[in-house]
Design an enzyme around this catalytic site. Structure first.
Site, PDB file in Angstrom:
ATOM      1  N   HIS A   1       3.461  -3.359  10.552  1.00 11.74           N
ATOM      2  CA  HIS A   1       4.047  -3.191   9.071  1.00 11.74           C
ATOM      3  C   HIS A   1       3.676  -1.771   7.487  1.00 11.74           C
ATOM      4  O   HIS A   1       3.756  -1.305   7.126  1.00 11.74           O
ATOM      5  CB  HIS A   1       4.640  -4.075   8.617  1.00 11.74           C
ATOM      6  CG  HIS A   1       6.086  -3.856   7.165  1.00 11.74           C
ATOM      7  ND1 HIS A   1       6.001  -3.738   5.839  1.00 11.74           N
ATOM      8  CD2 HIS A   1       7.258  -4.288   7.382  1.00 11.74           C
ATOM      9  CE1 HIS A   1       7.043  -3.541   5.140  1.00 11.74           C
ATOM     10  NE2 HIS A   1       8.052  -3.783   6.665  1.00 11.74           N
TER      11      HIS A   1
ATOM     12  N   LYS B   1       1.487   1.604   6.529  1.00 10.64           N
ATOM     13  CA  LYS B   1       2.195   2.576   6.202  1.00 10.64           C
ATOM     14  C   LYS B   1       1.271   3.893   5.809  1.00 10.64           C
ATOM     15  O   LYS B   1       1.320   3.538   4.124  1.00 10.64           O
ATOM     16  CB  LYS B   1       3.346   3.426   5.947  1.00 10.64           C
ATOM     17  CG  LYS B   1       4.011   2.152   6.160  1.00 10.64           C
ATOM     18  CD  LYS B   1       5.359   1.060   4.743  1.00 10.64           C
ATOM     19  CE  LYS B   1       6.363   0.482   5.747  1.00 10.64           C
ATOM     20  NZ  LYS B   1       6.272   0.032   6.926  1.00 10.64           N
TER      21      LYS B   1
ATOM     22  N   ASP C   1      -9.161  13.856   8.574  1.00  8.42           N
ATOM     23  CA  ASP C   1     -10.106  14.743   7.925  1.00  8.42           C
ATOM     24  C   ASP C   1     -11.405  13.716   8.131  1.00  8.42           C
ATOM     25  O   ASP C   1     -12.550  13.797   6.953  1.00  8.42           O
ATOM     26  CB  ASP C   1     -10.177  15.478   7.840  1.00  8.42           C
ATOM     27  CG  ASP C   1      -9.819  17.318   7.997  1.00  8.42           C
ATOM     28  OD1 ASP C   1      -9.219  16.875   9.630  1.00  8.42           O
ATOM     29  OD2 ASP C   1      -9.761  17.981   7.440  1.00  8.42           O
TER      30      ASP C   1
ATOM     31  N   HIS D   1      12.796   1.435  -1.565  1.00  4.41           N
ATOM     32  CA  HIS D   1      12.303   0.574  -0.447  1.00  4.41           C
ATOM     33  C   HIS D   1      10.929   0.510  -1.162  1.00  4.41           C
ATOM     34  O   HIS D   1       9.644  -0.069  -0.562  1.00  4.41           O
ATOM     35  CB  HIS D   1      12.120   1.166   0.583  1.00  4.41           C
ATOM     36  CG  HIS D   1      11.102   1.351   1.937  1.00  4.41           C
ATOM     37  ND1 HIS D   1      10.545   1.182   2.436  1.00  4.41           N
ATOM     38  CD2 HIS D   1      12.113   0.334   2.671  1.00  4.41           C
ATOM     39  CE1 HIS D   1      10.157   0.889   3.702  1.00  4.41           C
ATOM     40  NE2 HIS D   1      11.270   0.360   3.935  1.00  4.41           N
TER      41      HIS D   1
ATOM     42  N   LYS E   1       7.013  -0.749  -3.054  1.00  6.77           N
ATOM     43  CA  LYS E   1       5.940  -2.657  -2.642  1.00  6.77           C
ATOM     44  C   LYS E   1       5.172  -2.456  -4.286  1.00  6.77           C
ATOM     45  O   LYS E   1       4.583  -1.846  -2.768  1.00  6.77           O
ATOM     46  CB  LYS E   1       6.033  -2.212  -0.805  1.00  6.77           C
ATOM     47  CG  LYS E   1       7.365  -2.033  -0.866  1.00  6.77           C
ATOM     48  CD  LYS E   1       6.657  -1.963   1.406  1.00  6.77           C
ATOM     49  CE  LYS E   1       8.208  -1.731   1.928  1.00  6.77           C
ATOM     50  NZ  LYS E   1       9.063  -2.148   1.746  1.00  6.77           N
TER      51      LYS E   1
ATOM     52  N   ASP F   1      -1.227  -4.955 -16.441  1.00 10.03           N
ATOM     53  CA  ASP F   1      -1.745  -4.539 -18.192  1.00 10.03           C
ATOM     54  C   ASP F   1      -3.105  -3.943 -17.796  1.00 10.03           C
ATOM     55  O   ASP F   1      -4.067  -3.067 -17.995  1.00 10.03           O
ATOM     56  CB  ASP F   1      -2.329  -5.519 -19.484  1.00 10.03           C
ATOM     57  CG  ASP F   1      -2.435  -6.738 -18.615  1.00 10.03           C
ATOM     58  OD1 ASP F   1      -4.059  -7.102 -19.265  1.00 10.03           O
ATOM     59  OD2 ASP F   1      -1.900  -7.357 -18.488  1.00 10.03           O
TER      60      ASP F   1
END
Length: 450
Positions: free
Chosen positions: A157, A159, A164, A372, A374, A379
């Site tokens: 899951h 991403k 480089d 979508h 997340k 603070d």
């Protein structure tokens, strides 16, 4: 509108293992846990077509900016799926919003560019086909399909992109054409930061190794996958000229080599360390094992949020995605959290739903028109992740997060990553797309119809 770097549960990396990366690091811009690279970061978003704000929002981001930096152009990518060609899901190429995905796919397939492309993805299925990957493989990409259902009982899951061994992107966006124009996404790109890129590369190499036939998860992981950058000893560096402590966390625990902070441990420690507020923006929030049978209650994160509000009077705000695929059992739990909010006792626990509007045409696009994102901001800390907030994502599913601590930065200095992420949350929370948590049953109309 252009959007964040597109990431589907997949990975792309130049052919350099953790061992060579570690050797390069030893002679490179490191001094203990200090990185001397001129790291530059930017929050990047996908803003769905038709969703507008009254004020400015972080700049849109196009994958080509990561894919075409000066130099060797060796991208590495980690994602759940690749779906840049809309015809894979029966949606017409004529949809104007599909063009950006097609453009990225064409750029990745462009011959004669000297790009080494490695991709780690979930095995294909009828729901998640792989014709894009076949096209990329024909163009020279090296692809491994990682059987996480067998390895951990979850899926891949994560991403992220690495280019480089200098530039990275990590965020919520899948490598899906809809993530560019039809889904609200948020992530962070970091440029000219080999220290971070090489550390994230170790996580990619773990996925890559698990993509071999008959692979098993080592216990413990070999030393070349280990890291010294974690919540106890973050990598010290400058982001845009401002001091920061940064590390990557990973899930599930079985994928964490020595030194790597588990994602759940990172998340709850950030909540526990907050003194003033905890703001969370996530597509799905469930104090359960969402995909387990039989059903299992899993209140780990929920307990820490309640404890923060009750014991330390921390202001907690939770903004949750609301769409036709929202699970019905999520809403009683959200109402339970919201019930803590009380003027007399001064518990500050607020819950709202974020609804992405859709016209008749947009509403027909499958698995689109949702927030979508997340992320969490307190603070003290900015946390940008790839996981929804339920037990399966932290215990079985491969995910990752980027944690940036700039709590020591004084007032009056230039805005930090944390400052900018807080501004994004407050913009969303106060926008017309933020809805009060409805009475029982009303969420179906709010989330299921546009």
């Amino acid at each position: 509108m252009l959007a964040t770097a597109l990431l589907f549960h997949m990975f792309i990396l130049p052919f350099r293992g953790p061992t060579s990366a570690g050797k390069a690091a030893a002679a490179g811009p490191y001094l203990g846990n200090r990185c001397n690279d001129p790291c530059r970061s930017v929050l990047v978003e996908s803003i769905p077509e038709g969703l507008t704000y009254d004020d400015n929002h972080p700049q849109p981001f196009h994958l080509r900016r990561l894919e075409d930096p000066p130099g060797r152009r060796q991208p590495q990518c980690g994602h759940r799926l690749f779906l840049l060609d809309p015809e894979q899901r029966g949606h017409s190429h004529q949809d104007p919003s599909a063009g950006q995905g097609e453009e990225i796919l064409a750029a990745l397939r462009e011959p004669g560019r000297g790009v080494t492309l490695r991709i780690a993805v979930n095995p294909p299925s009828s729901r998640m086909p792989c014709s894009d990957l076949q096209l990329l493989e024909e163009s020279g990409a090296q692809i491994r399909k990682v059987n996480f259902p067998q390895l951990t009982g979850g899926v891949l899951h994560t991403k992220f992109w690495i280019v480089d061994q200098q530039h990275i992107f990590l965020g919520s966006a899948n490598m899906d054409w809809r993530a560019l124009t039809q889904v609200k996404e948020l992530g962070m790109a970091v440029y000219n930061c080999s220290c971070l890129a090489q550390d994230l590369g170790k996580m990619f190499e773990a996925y890559w190794a698990l993509g071999l036939p008959n692979a098993t998860i080592p216990s413990p992981w070999p030393a070349n996958y280990s890291t010294s950058y974690n919540k106890e000893t973050p990598l010290e560096l400058e982001l845009n000229g401002t001091e920061a402590g940064v590390y990557f966390s990973s899930a599930p625990p079985a994928l964490c080599a020595t030194g790597r902070t588990e994602d759940l441990q990172s998340l709850v420690s950030i909540v526990d360390d907050a003194d003033e507020f905890v703001y969370i923006e996530v597509m799905s929030y469930l104090p359960t094992m969402e995909f387990s049978h039989p059903k299992r209650f899993w209140p780990v994160i929920d307990d820490h949020l309640r404890k923060a509000a009750y014991e330390r009077r921390v202001r907690v705000r939770l903004l949750v995605g609301c769409w036709r695929h929202s699970k019905a059992n999520m809403f009683p739990f959200l109402r339970s959290l919201a019930a803590m909010h009380d003027v007399r006792t001064h518990y500050s626990m607020e819950v709202r739903l974020f609804v992405v509007p859709a016209n008749e045409t947009q509403a027909r696009i499958p698995y689109a028109r949702v927030n979508h994102s997340k992320f969490m901001v307190t603070d003290k800390v900015a946390y940008i992740g790839t996981s929804n907030w339920s037990g399966d994502y932290f215990l079985h599913t491969a995910g990752s997060a980027l944690v940036v601590n700039q709590s020591h930065v004084g007032a009056g200095e230039q805005p930090t990553v944390r400052d900018r992420l807080q501004a994004v949350f407050e913009r969303d929370w106060n926008s017309r797309y933020s809805q009060e948590l409805s009475l029982p049953g009303q969420w179906e109309q709010l989330c299921g119809t546009y």
